[in-house]
Design an enzyme around this catalytic site. Structure first.
Site, PDB file in Angstrom:
ATOM      1  N   GLY A   1      12.932  -9.871   4.036  1.00 32.34           N
ATOM      2  CA  GLY A   1      12.223  -9.511   3.805  1.00 32.34           C
ATOM      3  C   GLY A   1      12.438  -8.430   5.225  1.00 32.34           C
ATOM      4  N   LEU A   2      13.045  -8.182   6.406  1.00 30.20           N
ATOM      5  CA  LEU A   2      12.808  -7.291   7.495  1.00 30.20           C
ATOM      6  C   LEU A   2      13.561  -5.718   7.546  1.00 30.20           C
ATOM      7  CD1 LEU A   2      13.670 -10.692  10.060  1.00 30.20           C
ATOM      8  CD2 LEU A   2      11.445  -9.162   8.930  1.00 30.20           C
ATOM      9  N   SER A   3      13.994  -5.777   6.374  1.00 34.66           N
ATOM     10  CA  SER A   3      14.289  -4.046   5.914  1.00 34.66           C
ATOM     11  C   SER A   3      16.097  -4.303   6.210  1.00 34.66           C
ATOM     12  CB  SER A   3      13.814  -3.260   6.571  1.00 34.66           C
ATOM     13  OG  SER A   3      12.348  -3.134   5.594  1.00 34.66           O
ATOM     14  N   SER A   4      17.002  -5.569   5.654  1.00 31.32           N
ATOM     15  CA  SER A   4      18.179  -4.744   6.026  1.00 31.32           C
ATOM     16  C   SER A   4      18.611  -3.464   4.976  1.00 31.32           C
ATOM     17  CB  SER A   4      19.135  -5.754   6.165  1.00 31.32           C
ATOM     18  OG  SER A   4      18.735  -6.502   5.087  1.00 31.32           O
TER      19      SER A   4
ATOM     20  N   THR B   1       1.264  -1.128   0.428  1.00 37.22           N
ATOM     21  CA  THR B   1      -0.041   0.084   0.093  1.00 37.22           C
ATOM     22  C   THR B   1       0.436   1.626  -0.003  1.00 37.22           C
ATOM     23  OG1 THR B   1      -0.338  -0.259   2.504  1.00 37.22           O
ATOM     24  CG2 THR B   1      -1.811  -1.146   0.941  1.00 37.22           C
ATOM     25  N   ASP B   2       2.487   1.286   0.558  1.00 37.20           N
ATOM     26  CA  ASP B   2       2.718   2.505   1.046  1.00 37.20           C
ATOM     27  C   ASP B   2       3.199   3.112  -0.852  1.00 37.20           C
ATOM     28  OD1 ASP B   2       4.886   0.262  -0.207  1.00 37.20           O
ATOM     29  OD2 ASP B   2       6.199   1.282   1.520  1.00 37.20           O
TER      30      ASP B   2
ATOM     31  N   ASP C   1       9.976   1.445   4.557  1.00 45.06           N
ATOM     32  CA  ASP C   1      11.116   0.255   5.578  1.00 45.06           C
ATOM     33  C   ASP C   1      11.547   1.884   6.314  1.00 45.06           C
ATOM     34  OD1 ASP C   1       9.968  -1.884   4.313  1.00 45.06           O
ATOM     35  OD2 ASP C   1      11.353  -2.061   2.580  1.00 45.06           O
TER      36      ASP C   1
HETATM   37  C1  GLA Z   1       8.916  -4.146   0.675  1.00 47.01           C
HETATM   38  C2  GLA Z   1       9.279  -2.185  -0.245  1.00 47.01           C
HETATM   39  C3  GLA Z   1       8.411  -1.870   0.835  1.00 47.01           C
HETATM   40  C4  GLA Z   1       7.064  -2.065   0.348  1.00 47.01           C
HETATM   41  C5  GLA Z   1       6.769  -3.863   0.828  1.00 47.01           C
HETATM   42  C6  GLA Z   1       5.386  -4.410   0.926  1.00 47.01           C
HETATM   43  O1  GLA Z   1       9.563  -3.727   1.446  1.00 47.01           O
HETATM   44  O2  GLA Z   1      10.704  -1.867   0.675  1.00 47.01           O
HETATM   45  O3  GLA Z   1       7.859  -0.273   0.237  1.00 47.01           O
HETATM   46  O4  GLA Z   1       6.388  -1.346  -0.376  1.00 47.01           O
HETATM   47  O5  GLA Z   1       7.365  -4.787   0.087  1.00 47.01           O
HETATM   48  O6  GLA Z   1       4.665  -3.496   1.559  1.00 47.01           O
END
Ligand code: GLA
Length: 401
Positions: free
Chosen positions: A137-140, A50-51, A185
């Site tokens: 998928g934890l935004s490293s 959604t972002d 993120d």
């Molecule tokens: C990844 C992207 C985020 C977001 C998610 C899905 O983590 O980096 O910006 O779009 O996917 O919600």
């Protein structure tokens, strides 16, 4: 009463936190750092994909950090970075071309973008260490960006808001790495409040903190699967959303209602399903924040379940292992809701679990997932952590030794 974080199975090299390792390695290489910054990874409770549609997300920061120890270097030296995982890089602000596959692309990108904005702090040296599992998928990568930018700005005594830092870091992803990611993120890593998840309006960047419902904990479940080509799937979803918004005559899917879907032609069947996910997910995310405001864990959990089903069926970004662990979690003691989290296809899922059953849940899900998939999932019970922070030199010396 909430359980405390179970970090027992977090792989911390030599038993030291990322921040301590960054300081130690910096001392060995360059001497005592002037500042040490940290930024956390994140898990998103709800509000997925959604972002980049200007919508709503509800992530929380995890108790896993990327840490950066840094100091100014004498005039005439080069700006250098040492990463515990990837090695050494020299940063040149004027380099025209950056190889997007180079591990140091994030650092080159930050250096170039800051330089282009007229930010000239003089040369610096930095050492990086992380506790965030890579590729899960934890935004490293967002944590790396936010930690480096926050630390370098602090070193140069330059103040920026969390939103400004997040926007700059997002530009690195979008313009230099070539991934059209949204702002979630970087924004949660820069601005999270300990003990709270955060509703972020990705259009205005307004944030509202919400505590987890009493007697519930968040379990992050790493399926231990990783997938290539996720970036092209991500770009594909983003383009479909742009086409859907154009077909409905709205600026972005944030502005669309379910009734608008009828305006889409039959040839746009895929786009309609993608838009259906985004429109309903925005609603679920606002409802989830409302549920958190009144401490309703059952409603929050059922919204998380509905989010997963929509991501699997309408948005088609789940995957076999994610569906498998989500089903196992939903079947296990204490589970209030479970869903994939982040971009999807592989990596992590998240569950909301009754606190009194959390340890049993953790063991049962790991066991059943191992029996069914042959993989050893890692499951962490997490308290929401604080966003990025930088400790000046006085703090550094107290931290270690
Ligand atoms: C990844 C992207 C985020 C977001 C998610 C899905 O983590 O980096 O910006 O779009 O996917 O919600």
């Amino acid at each position: 009463m909430r359980r405390s974080v179970n970090m027992a199975n977090l792989d911390r090299r030599g038993g030291l936190r990322a921040m301590d390792r960054a300081i130690l390695r910096h001392r060995q290489r360059w001497g005592t750092p002037e500042v040490v910054g940290r930024a956390p990874g994140r898990v998103n409770l709800i509000g997925e994909h959604t972002d980049y549609n200007n919508g709503f997300v509800l992530p929380m920061a995890l108790p896993f950090d990327t840490a950066v120890a840094a100091r100014r270097a004498p005039e005439g030296s080069s700006t250098e970075v040492f990463s515990e995982d990837f090695g050494h890089a020299v940063l040149a602000p004027s380099t025209a071309e950056i190889d997007p596959t180079d591990w140091a692309v994030y650092l080159h990108g930050i250096h170039q973008l800051l330089h282009a904005e007229g930010f000239r702090p003089g040369p610096w040296q930095a050492t990086i260490a992380t506790d965030i599992p890579a590729g899960a998928g934890l935004s490293s990568s967002a944590a790396l960006e936010v930690a480096v930018v926050s630390t370098i700005l602090h070193l140069a005594q330059s103040e920026r808001s969390a939103a400004q830092i997040a926007r700059l870091c997002q530009r690195v992803d979008n313009e230099l790495v070539g991934i059209p990611s949204g702002i979630m993120d970087q924004m949660i890593s820069a601005s999270a409040l300990a003990g709270h998840a955060c509703l972020i309006d990705c259009r205005s960047l307004r944030t509202e903190p919400y505590p987890l419902p009493e007697n519930s904990v968040v379990a992050v479940m790493d399926t231990k699967t990783r997938r290539q080509l996720v970036d092209s799937e991500y770009s594909d979803r983003r383009s479909a959303c742009i086409r859907a918004a154009a077909a409905m005559g709205v600026e972005s899917l944030r502005d669309a209602e379910l009734a608008d879907l009828d305006r889409m032609g039959a040839e746009l069947g895929t786009e309609r399903r993608r838009a259906h996910h985004v429109i309903t997910e925005n609603r679920r995310t606002l409802d989830a924040a409302q549920a958190m405001a009144v401490g309703d864990a059952a409603v929050l959990g059922s919204l998380m379940n509905a989010s997963h089903d929509s991501l699997r069926d309408d948005y088609e970004v789940s995957g076999f292992a994610l569906d498998q662990i989500v089903e196992i979690a939903r079947d296990s003691v204490g589970c209030l809701g479970a869903r994939m989290t982040g971009g999807g296809f592989a990596g992590c899922a998240v569950a909301l679990v009754a606190a009194e059953a959390a340890t049993e849940f953790q063991a049962l899900v790991a066991q059943r997932y191992r029996d069914e998939s042959g993989l050893n999932a890692e499951i962490w019970l997490c308290e929401p952590a604080a966003g990025a922070s930088v400790t000046p030199d006085e703090g550094v010396n107290k931290t270690l030794l």
